[in-house]
Design an enzyme around this catalytic site. Sequence first.
Site, PDB file in Angstrom:
ATOM      1  N   ASN A 357       0.853  -1.193   0.000  1.00  0.00           N
ATOM      2  CA  ASN A 357       0.000   0.000   0.000  1.00  0.00           C
ATOM      3  C   ASN A 357       0.884   1.236   0.000  1.00  0.00           C
ATOM      4  OD1 ASN A 357      -1.756   2.176   1.701  1.00  0.00           O
ATOM      5  ND2 ASN A 357      -3.080   0.823   0.534  1.00  0.00           N
ATOM      6  N   GLY A 400      -1.604   1.853   4.934  1.00  0.00           N
ATOM      7  CA  GLY A 400      -0.312   2.401   4.550  1.00  0.00           C
ATOM      8  C   GLY A 400      -0.397   3.826   4.029  1.00  0.00           C
ATOM      9  N   ARG A 402      -0.785   5.094   1.083  1.00  0.00           N
ATOM     10  CA  ARG A 402      -1.913   5.392   0.189  1.00  0.00           C
ATOM     11  C   ARG A 402      -3.196   5.553   0.984  1.00  0.00           C
ATOM     12  NH1 ARG A 402      -6.159   3.652  -3.101  1.00  0.00           N
ATOM     13  NH2 ARG A 402      -6.116   4.630  -5.160  1.00  0.00           N
ATOM     14  N   CYS A 403      -3.410   4.672   1.956  1.00  0.00           N
ATOM     15  CA  CYS A 403      -4.614   4.761   2.788  1.00  0.00           C
ATOM     16  C   CYS A 403      -4.692   6.101   3.519  1.00  0.00           C
ATOM     17  CB  CYS A 403      -4.641   3.642   3.823  1.00  0.00           C
ATOM     18  SG  CYS A 403      -4.899   1.988   3.158  1.00  0.00           S
ATOM     19  N   MET A 404      -3.547   6.654   3.902  1.00  0.00           N
ATOM     20  CA  MET A 404      -3.526   7.879   4.711  1.00  0.00           C
ATOM     21  C   MET A 404      -3.641   9.154   3.882  1.00  0.00           C
ATOM     22  SD  MET A 404      -0.783   7.245   7.763  1.00  0.00           S
ATOM     23  CE  MET A 404       0.652   7.299   6.682  1.00  0.00           C
TER      24      MET A 404
END
Length: 413
Positions: A357, A400, A402-404
């Site tokens: 991610n 990760g 990208r998620c944040m």
Amino acid sequence: MTKGLRVHSEIGALKRVCLHRPGEELLNLPPFELERLLFDDVPFLEVAQEEHDAFAQILRDQGVEVLYLEKLVAEAFDAVPGARDEFLDQYIAEAGIKGDCMRKVVREKLESITDNLEFVMKTMAGLTKAEIEIPLSAGSTLNALVNSESESDLIIDPMPNLYFTRDPFAVVGNGVCLNRMYSVTRNRETLYGKYIFKYHPDYKDVSLYFRRDAAFHTEGGDVLNINAKTLAVGISQRTQAAAIDVMAQNIFWNSDSEVERILAFNIPNNRAMMHLDTVFTQIDHDKFTIHPAIMGTLQVFELTPGKNSGDVNITELNDTLEHILANATGQDQVKLIPCGGGDPIAAAREQWNDGSNTLAVAPGKICVYARNTVTNDVLYKEGLELLVCPSAELSRGRGGPRCMSMPFEREDI
């Protein structure tokens, strides 16, 4: 600052991004409530904030303008009289508060906060019994008093997953999908996006391709912009196929959209692959990080507009993941780089900490978690430039880089 949204890829140079710095919502995360609130552990807030600040600074050092979710909402309230009251009505209605008496007390508590940014952050943090006094008056009910003595110390749940700004909404081209999320715990997060895209001076006129009151659920981690013409969406634990049907209707027949096809990837329904971006993420024109368990297991459908308005053609693609992604990106071939370098133990460990991610800041330049050393070494040897983010506490939320992050603007590729 440029107004509006513009995201036509996963790898174009990142210009503007929306983050949420972890706040007091992580302090209102009791261990016995972790499963219900979708966490596996309780992060140490001070260290999580330090790590998140380092992440934001890494992005700024690359020329990225960092916007914060909480500030955008406060700016929307500052800009439009009455927007905050409208939000508060809806927030209280969705907060799961028991009893009219308790709702009245909570409203008074929140209305007493005059600063809009402080108010927004308090709604994110949730409310505990220790923060308010339950009045015993002629208007009290037995139900309210009994519930005030219940086992939970939470009157309003916190929103601990908010620092994963990728999921409540997803920017697609010049528009946005404002999601109806999989769980009640997280769906309240989409309220903030609603008020940004309804009232914020810079974003109030964008097209909505999905709405939070839709009948089906979807989340932003399942939406990947391959290019201006092609969108990839995961059919996953968190995004229903029926939601993609709705999305296709709204995207194909909206004049603001350039998308001509949607690739729907049917991924396994489990925690390790809860979103498409935990299965694969584009990191360069011809490179993707992938979950090694996904090879050869994907069912993929191509959705395209029909001849008549409202019609959608659907074709099942019987091909390898490499060929499908090569075709989607217009490359002769693509390289799929497995998390953990293909070693099953390293892959399982580093996939748990979101090794695949990653967030592309530019083609071939990606932000990664420091703890995923095996995967990072493989990426480095493949010629990628790594921007390494500390991750001891942030990774406890199972998301990760990208998620944040929710990109608001990227350069076209």
